[in-house]
Design a protein around this motif. Structure first.
Motif, PDB file in Angstrom:
ATOM      1  N   THR A 218       0.847  -1.180   0.000  1.00 13.15           N
ATOM      2  CA  THR A 218       0.000   0.000   0.000  1.00 13.15           C
ATOM      3  C   THR A 218       0.882   1.230   0.000  1.00 13.15           C
ATOM      4  OG1 THR A 218      -1.626  -1.192   1.320  1.00 13.15           O
ATOM      5  CG2 THR A 218      -1.890   1.170   1.189  1.00 13.15           C
ATOM      6  N   ASN A 219       0.662   2.125  -0.929  1.00  8.97           N
ATOM      7  CA  ASN A 219       1.430   3.372  -1.040  1.00  8.97           C
ATOM      8  C   ASN A 219       2.934   3.138  -1.111  1.00  8.97           C
ATOM      9  OD1 ASN A 219      -0.946   4.819  -0.928  1.00  8.97           O
ATOM     10  ND2 ASN A 219      -0.867   5.026   1.286  1.00  8.97           N
ATOM     11  N   GLY A 220       3.353   2.083  -1.779  1.00 11.79           N
ATOM     12  CA  GLY A 220       4.774   1.800  -1.928  1.00 11.79           C
ATOM     13  C   GLY A 220       5.409   1.142  -0.721  1.00 11.79           C
ATOM     14  N   ARG A 221       4.630   0.807   0.299  1.00 14.59           N
ATOM     15  CA  ARG A 221       5.147   0.149   1.501  1.00 14.59           C
ATOM     16  C   ARG A 221       4.659  -1.293   1.532  1.00 14.59           C
ATOM     17  NH1 ARG A 221       8.732   2.716   5.095  1.00 14.59           N
ATOM     18  NH2 ARG A 221       8.413   4.920   4.898  1.00 14.59           N
ATOM     19  N   ARG A 222       5.578  -2.185   1.898  1.00 17.82           N
ATOM     20  CA  ARG A 222       5.194  -3.586   2.035  1.00 17.82           C
ATOM     21  C   ARG A 222       4.821  -3.851   3.489  1.00 17.82           C
ATOM     22  NH1 ARG A 222       8.918  -7.813   0.214  1.00 17.82           N
ATOM     23  NH2 ARG A 222      10.187  -6.945   1.861  1.00 17.82           N
ATOM     24  N   MET A 223       3.725  -4.594   3.699  1.00 15.05           N
ATOM     25  CA  MET A 223       3.253  -4.872   5.040  1.00 15.05           C
ATOM     26  C   MET A 223       2.822  -6.334   5.130  1.00 15.05           C
ATOM     27  SD  MET A 223       0.109  -3.109   7.088  1.00 15.05           S
ATOM     28  CE  MET A 223       0.889  -1.532   7.093  1.00 15.05           C
ATOM     29  N   ALA A 224       3.286  -7.012   6.170  1.00 10.78           N
ATOM     30  CA  ALA A 224       2.859  -8.389   6.412  1.00 10.78           C
ATOM     31  C   ALA A 224       1.637  -8.345   7.310  1.00 10.78           C
ATOM     32  CB  ALA A 224       3.974  -9.180   7.081  1.00 10.78           C
ATOM     33  N   LYS A 225       0.579  -9.035   6.905  1.00 12.14           N
ATOM     34  CA  LYS A 225      -0.652  -9.080   7.684  1.00 12.14           C
ATOM     35  C   LYS A 225      -0.983 -10.527   8.008  1.00 12.14           C
ATOM     36  CE  LYS A 225      -2.859  -4.927   5.974  1.00 12.14           C
ATOM     37  NZ  LYS A 225      -4.104  -4.360   5.432  1.00 12.14           N
ATOM     38  N   GLY A 226      -1.355 -10.769   9.252  1.00 17.27           N
ATOM     39  CA  GLY A 226      -1.717 -12.111   9.686  1.00 17.27           C
ATOM     40  C   GLY A 226      -2.476 -12.055  10.993  1.00 17.27           C
ATOM     41  N   THR A 227      -2.592 -13.211  11.653  1.00 16.04           N
ATOM     42  CA  THR A 227      -3.291 -13.270  12.925  1.00 16.04           C
ATOM     43  C   THR A 227      -2.386 -13.872  13.987  1.00 16.04           C
ATOM     44  OG1 THR A 227      -4.214 -15.419  12.380  1.00 16.04           O
ATOM     45  CG2 THR A 227      -5.566 -13.522  11.866  1.00 16.04           C
ATOM     46  N   CYS A 228      -2.614 -13.487  15.224  1.00 19.22           N
ATOM     47  CA  CYS A 228      -1.852 -13.993  16.364  1.00 19.22           C
ATOM     48  C   CYS A 228      -2.220 -15.457  16.577  1.00 19.22           C
ATOM     49  CB  CYS A 228      -2.167 -13.180  17.612  1.00 19.22           C
ATOM     50  SG  CYS A 228      -1.346 -13.766  19.103  1.00 19.22           S
ATOM     51  N   PRO A 229      -1.243 -16.342  16.738  1.00 22.34           N
ATOM     52  CA  PRO A 229      -1.555 -17.768  16.912  1.00 22.34           C
ATOM     53  C   PRO A 229      -2.173 -18.075  18.275  1.00 22.34           C
ATOM     54  CG  PRO A 229       0.812 -17.409  17.074  1.00 22.34           C
ATOM     55  CD  PRO A 229       0.202 -16.106  16.669  1.00 22.34           C
ATOM     56  N   VAL A 230      -2.069 -17.183  19.253  1.00 22.79           N
ATOM     57  CA  VAL A 230      -2.597 -17.443  20.596  1.00 22.79           C
ATOM     58  C   VAL A 230      -4.021 -16.914  20.753  1.00 22.79           C
ATOM     59  CG1 VAL A 230      -2.238 -16.996  23.054  1.00 22.79           C
ATOM     60  CG2 VAL A 230      -0.285 -17.430  21.580  1.00 22.79           C
ATOM     61  N   CYS A 231      -4.224 -15.614  20.451  1.00 24.21           N
ATOM     62  CA  CYS A 231      -5.535 -15.010  20.721  1.00 24.21           C
ATOM     63  C   CYS A 231      -6.361 -14.750  19.465  1.00 24.21           C
ATOM     64  CB  CYS A 231      -5.354 -13.711  21.503  1.00 24.21           C
ATOM     65  SG  CYS A 231      -4.517 -12.411  20.597  1.00 24.21           S
ATOM     66  N   GLY A 232      -5.756 -14.782  18.279  1.00 24.80           N
ATOM     67  CA  GLY A 232      -6.504 -14.594  17.037  1.00 24.80           C
ATOM     68  C   GLY A 232      -6.662 -13.150  16.605  1.00 24.80           C
ATOM     69  N   THR A 233      -6.016 -12.207  17.272  1.00 24.01           N
ATOM     70  CA  THR A 233      -6.087 -10.804  16.902  1.00 24.01           C
ATOM     71  C   THR A 233      -5.261 -10.558  15.643  1.00 24.01           C
ATOM     72  OG1 THR A 233      -6.267 -10.209  19.224  1.00 24.01           O
ATOM     73  CG2 THR A 233      -5.675  -8.447  17.729  1.00 24.01           C
ATOM     74  N   LYS A 234      -5.707  -9.612  14.820  1.00 23.77           N
ATOM     75  CA  LYS A 234      -4.955  -9.276  13.613  1.00 23.77           C
ATOM     76  C   LYS A 234      -3.638  -8.633  13.994  1.00 23.77           C
ATOM     77  CE  LYS A 234      -8.955  -8.583  10.692  1.00 23.77           C
ATOM     78  NZ  LYS A 234      -9.716  -7.618   9.886  1.00 23.77           N
ATOM     79  N   MET A 235      -2.562  -9.035  13.292  1.00 27.69           N
ATOM     80  CA  MET A 235      -1.237  -8.478  13.523  1.00 27.69           C
ATOM     81  C   MET A 235      -0.687  -7.957  12.210  1.00 27.69           C
ATOM     82  SD  MET A 235       0.468 -11.373  15.969  1.00 27.69           S
ATOM     83  CE  MET A 235       1.982 -10.481  16.175  1.00 27.69           C
ATOM     84  N   THR A 236       0.113  -6.889  12.292  1.00 25.19           N
ATOM     85  CA  THR A 236       0.761  -6.347  11.103  1.00 25.19           C
ATOM     86  C   THR A 236       2.210  -6.046  11.412  1.00 25.19           C
ATOM     87  OG1 THR A 236       0.156  -4.075  11.671  1.00 25.19           O
ATOM     88  CG2 THR A 236      -1.345  -5.275  10.219  1.00 25.19           C
ATOM     89  N   ARG A 237       3.010  -6.023  10.363  1.00 28.01           N
ATOM     90  CA  ARG A 237       4.413  -5.622  10.493  1.00 28.01           C
ATOM     91  C   ARG A 237       4.804  -4.913   9.212  1.00 28.01           C
ATOM     92  NH1 ARG A 237       9.547  -7.471  13.192  1.00 28.01           N
ATOM     93  NH2 ARG A 237      11.097  -6.471  11.902  1.00 28.01           N
TER      94      ARG A 237
END
Length: 50
Positions: free
Chosen positions: A25-44
């Motif tokens: 998005t906008n020239g930036r790469r971002m990893a999107k996934g979910t937390c393996p313990v609680c299931g909350t969305k995580m990004t980096r």
């Protein structure tokens, strides 16, 4: 393609490894996934795409 990344889970308040996909998005790469313990969305933010 699902790779493993290390990110911060806001709900657990700990750094965890998660599997996710890379999106750009906008020239930036971002990893999107979910937390393996609680299931909350995580990004980096990975940096600018070359």
């Amino acid at each position: 393609m699902a790779d493993s990344y290390n990110g911060y889970c806001v709900k657990c308040r700990e750094k965890r490894d998660f599997t996710g996909t890379v999106e750009e998005t906008n020239g930036r790469r971002m990893a999107k996934g979910t937390c393996p313990v609680c299931g909350t969305k995580m990004t980096r933010i990975l940096g600018k795409a070359s």
